[in-house]
Design an enzyme around this catalytic site. Structure first.
Site, short mmCIF file in Angstrom:
data_model
loop_
_atom_site.label_atom_id
_atom_site.label_comp_id
_atom_site.label_asym_id
_atom_site.label_seq_id
_atom_site.Cartn_x
_atom_site.Cartn_y
_atom_site.Cartn_z
N GLY A 226 0.81 -1.21 -0.02
CA GLY A 226 -0.17 0.17 0.06
C GLY A 226 0.84 1.16 -0.13
O GLY A 226 2.04 1.24 -0.54
N SER A 227 0.20 2.39 0.59
CA SER A 227 0.83 3.43 0.35
C SER A 227 2.16 3.89 1.58
O SER A 227 2.25 3.16 2.63
CB SER A 227 -0.02 4.71 0.53
OG SER A 227 -0.71 4.52 1.84
N VAL A 230 0.67 4.90 5.06
CA VAL A 230 0.20 3.49 5.83
C VAL A 230 1.28 2.78 6.25
O VAL A 230 1.56 2.54 7.51
CB VAL A 230 -1.12 2.97 5.35
CG1 VAL A 230 -1.52 1.94 6.09
CG2 VAL A 230 -2.14 4.09 4.91
N GLY A 231 1.93 2.25 5.61
CA GLY A 231 2.98 1.14 5.81
C GLY A 231 3.74 1.52 7.02
O GLY A 231 3.82 0.48 7.96
N GLU A 248 5.59 -3.39 0.99
CA GLU A 248 5.77 -3.00 -0.27
C GLU A 248 5.12 -1.67 -0.52
O GLU A 248 3.69 -1.43 -0.42
CB GLU A 248 5.46 -3.82 -1.34
CG GLU A 248 6.36 -5.12 -1.56
CD GLU A 248 7.69 -4.56 -2.12
OE1 GLU A 248 8.14 -3.53 -2.37
OE2 GLU A 248 8.82 -5.37 -1.47
N GLN A 329 -9.34 9.64 -6.20
CA GLN A 329 -8.35 9.71 -6.84
C GLN A 329 -8.11 10.64 -7.85
O GLN A 329 -7.10 11.36 -8.29
CB GLN A 329 -8.00 8.18 -7.40
CG GLN A 329 -6.53 7.99 -8.13
CD GLN A 329 -5.38 8.11 -7.22
OE1 GLN A 329 -5.45 7.52 -6.24
NE2 GLN A 329 -4.62 8.91 -7.69
N GLU A 381 4.42 10.85 -4.84
CA GLU A 381 3.85 9.91 -5.47
C GLU A 381 2.44 10.48 -5.87
O GLU A 381 1.53 10.84 -5.03
CB GLU A 381 3.71 8.52 -4.76
CG GLU A 381 3.14 7.46 -5.88
CD GLU A 381 2.85 6.01 -5.14
OE1 GLU A 381 2.36 6.14 -3.95
OE2 GLU A 381 3.06 4.98 -5.68
P1 NAD Z 1 -3.48 2.36 1.05
O1 NAD Z 1 -2.07 2.50 1.70
O2 NAD Z 1 -4.36 3.35 1.03
O3 NAD Z 1 -3.92 0.81 1.57
C1 NAD Z 1 -3.58 -0.23 1.26
C2 NAD Z 1 -4.36 -1.15 2.32
O4 NAD Z 1 -4.11 -0.68 3.85
C3 NAD Z 1 -5.69 -1.39 2.20
O5 NAD Z 1 -6.33 -2.45 2.24
C4 NAD Z 1 -6.24 -0.45 2.91
O6 NAD Z 1 -7.72 -0.56 3.47
C5 NAD Z 1 -5.07 -0.67 4.29
N1 NAD Z 1 -5.14 0.39 5.45
C6 NAD Z 1 -5.66 1.73 5.22
N2 NAD Z 1 -5.35 2.22 6.49
C7 NAD Z 1 -4.59 1.36 7.00
C8 NAD Z 1 -4.23 1.43 8.52
N3 NAD Z 1 -4.25 2.71 9.31
N4 NAD Z 1 -3.53 0.26 8.89
C9 NAD Z 1 -3.43 -0.84 8.20
N5 NAD Z 1 -4.01 -0.91 7.02
C10 NAD Z 1 -4.56 0.06 6.44
O7 NAD Z 1 -2.95 2.13 -0.46
P2 NAD Z 1 -4.05 2.16 -1.60
O8 NAD Z 1 -4.66 3.40 -1.92
O9 NAD Z 1 -4.89 1.05 -1.51
O10 NAD Z 1 -2.92 1.48 -2.74
C11 NAD Z 1 -2.14 2.57 -3.62
C12 NAD Z 1 -0.89 2.61 -2.88
O11 NAD Z 1 -0.36 1.20 -2.79
C13 NAD Z 1 0.23 3.39 -3.64
O12 NAD Z 1 1.23 4.21 -2.86
C14 NAD Z 1 1.10 2.53 -4.42
O13 NAD Z 1 2.30 2.82 -4.73
C15 NAD Z 1 1.18 1.32 -3.46
N6 NAD Z 1 1.43 0.00 -4.06
C16 NAD Z 1 2.51 -0.33 -3.86
C17 NAD Z 1 2.93 -1.70 -4.57
C18 NAD Z 1 4.33 -2.42 -4.44
O14 NAD Z 1 4.28 -3.72 -4.26
N7 NAD Z 1 5.19 -1.67 -4.07
C19 NAD Z 1 1.87 -2.43 -5.40
C20 NAD Z 1 0.77 -1.57 -5.53
C21 NAD Z 1 0.33 -0.73 -4.88
#
Ligand code: NAD
Length: 479
Positions: A226-227, A230-231, A248, A329, A381
């Site tokens: 994810g982003s 959050v990560g 990731e 978005q 990003e």
């Molecule tokens: P996001 O971080 O908003 O959400 C990712 C996941 O985390 C979702 O399931 C979401 O519900 C969950 N989440 C949200 N808040 C959380 C919290 N506080 N604690 C734990 N989990 C939580 O990301 P997104 O908008 O779904 O996806 C886009 C992002 O993902 C972009 O930054 C993109 O670069 C990244 N991404 C990375 C990879 C990679 O492999 N490097 C691949 C695809 C997407």
């Protein structure tokens, strides 16, 4: 009435009065389904179901696990057109890309079916006489998988398949925005012969369920994609409990175009990398770094190609780029276009909302020139169809600009020079390096991941996945 989809916990369907509609971004009047939103209590139940299933599942034979994964892979591949259509409908990527992603998910299950019998161990001579040393790999336990909305089949597949292959149980929390593809994937895996509780699906808001999953003392490992926003909080919560964690995250991926590049290749690679799948790939090229001698011709050729791009309903034949995923978005993408303008970048094409036959989140891919590396559009990003061109004098400056970012996921170069290609492969500070290929687009059988702020922990995919999904034990035996 749209179909209502329940959570899948402990082998049971758990519905809820609190439901979220899954809307087609190509056509806002089309609702794909309604999805039950799990509560924290549902999540707890899922974690307990996984924990209860672990002793038995972790002791199954590799053949048992091979059979389940292989059957799942077969069904996914047999239904790839239908799955791809569902994915395109709910997420907005063109149908061919959706089908491609479904096929990739099937291939991942086939690959990890094979890994069940390949994991092996080692026997090493002891430094002491008469002692045997053996190294085993064992399952980690209960794995929490948290995934984003942009690859709702492939990313869940590359977490769930290795987790199950090596004998772990899974609590899977997909992105709430695009739940139908993950739901169908779990249904297929479940019916391939998994005992209840081995794989559990909880759909719901990440802000509520994500922190609870990451902080659970009953979870042994968390794999998060994810982003960058959050990560780190997921990692912090996990580490507090000694939970193994893998992240990731995002990128700000550079694509270098050198004077000696083949122009057709440069344009094809840049357009694909920057704009296909509406720029919503973590590996998308967002900084196109171009040397002086080719700069103006390259920009001209890019704009010509961009004028011909077919941006339309994801399910329409011939669509090259679908809508962006939702209103938030789209607003974010348009806001970055405004920020770019205000900071002095020149918008040479695109950047506006488009109208099509149906109401949807369509946007004309945007290209900026006259940008500086320090501008906001070159640092943050965007995750949409927006890219900027940075003009540089030569390869050395291009490399320095490419590496001057806190991210390090993917990086590309278009050149006909072996010297520069080889140098770039060695000196790019990224986890993936592409020569004469788009920064996005990967094989399923080799490691995937980034460096710096893009990733944390062991690599995903290929045989490297076992580093995360198994735990090593060293055994000493005296006669
Ligand atoms: P996001 O971080 O908003 O959400 C990712 C996941 O985390 C979702 O399931 C979401 O519900 C969950 N989440 C949200 N808040 C959380 C919290 N506080 N604690 C734990 N989990 C939580 O990301 P997104 O908008 O779904 O996806 C886009 C992002 O993902 C972009 O930054 C993109 O670069 C990244 N991404 C990375 C990879 C990679 O492999 N490097 C691949 C695809 C997407």
């Amino acid at each position: 009435m749209p179909t209502a989809f329940p959570n899948l916990i402990g082998g049971r369907e758990i519905g809820s009065a609190d439901r979220l509609p899954d809307i087609n971004p190509s056509n806002l009047s089309d609702t794909v389904g309604e999805f039950a939103r799990a509560t924290e209590a549902d999540l707890e139940e899922a974690i307990h179901a996984a924990r209860a299933a672990f002793p038995k599942w972790s002791r199954t034979t590799p053949q048992d696990r091979f059979d389940v994964l292989d059957r799942a892979g077969t069904e996914i591949l047999a239904r790839k057109d239908e799955l791809g259509r569902l994915l395109a409908r709910e997420q907005g990527k063109p149908l061919a890309d959706g089908i491609g992603e479904a096929a990739r998910a099937g291939a991942i299950f086939k690959f990890f079916a094979g890994e069940t019998v390949r994991v092996g161990g080692e026997r090493i001579d002891s430094v002491r006489p008469g002692i045997d040393v053996e190294i085993f790999r064992e399952p980690v336990g209960v794995v929490g998988a948290i995934t984003p909305w942009n690859f709702p089949l492939a990313i869940p597949a590359w977490k769930i398949a290795p987790a199950l292959a090596f004998g772990n149980c899974v609590v899977f929390k997909p992105a709430e925005l695009v739940p139908a593809s993950p739901w169908t994937l779990v249904d297929i895996i479940q019916r391939a012969g998994l005992p209840p509780g081995v794989l559990n699906l909880v759909i719901g808001p990440g802000s509520r369920l994500g922190p609870a999953l990451a902080a659970s003392t009953d979870v042994d490992a968390i794999s998060f994609t994810g982003s960058q926003e959050v990560g780190p909080s997921v990692a912090a919560a996990a580490i507090r409990n000694g939970t193994r964690v893998q992240l990731e995250m995002g990128g700000k991926n550079p694509l270098i175009v050198l004077d000696d590049a083949d122009m057709a290749t440069a344009v094809a690679v840049a357009v694909n990398g920057a704009y296909f799948q509406a720029g919503q790939r973590c590996t998308a090229s967002s900084r196109i770094i171009v040397t002086d001698g080719i700069h103006d011709r390259f920009v001209g050729a890019m704009v010509e190609r961009m004028k011909r791009l077919v941006i339309d309903d994801a399910l329409k034949p011939g669509t090259e780029i679908g809508p962006v995923v939702d209103d938030r978005q789209l607003a974010k993408d348009l806001e970055y276009v405004e920020i770019g303008r205000k900071e002095g970048a020149r918008l040479v094409h695109g950047g506006e909302r488009l109208k099509r036959d149906t109401e949807g989140y369509y946007m004309a891919p945007a290209i900026f020139t006259d940008t500086q590396p320090g501008m906001t559009i070159n640092r943050e990003e965007i995750f949409g169809p927006v890219a900027s061109v940075i003009r540089v004098k030569n390869y050395d400056e291009a490399l320095a600009v490419a590496n001057a970012t806190p991210f390090g996921l993917s990086a590309g170069i278009v050149t006909s020079s072996l010297k520069y290609a080889s140098h770039f492969k060695r000196h790019s500070e990224s986890g993936l390096v592409m020569v004469n290929l788009p920064t996005a687009g990967l094989d399923y059988h080799v490691p995937f991941g980034g460096r710096k702020k893009s990733s944390y922990g062991p690599r995903e995919q290929g045989s490297y996945a076992k580093e995360f999904y198994t735990i090593v034990k060293t055994a000493y035996t005296a006669p």
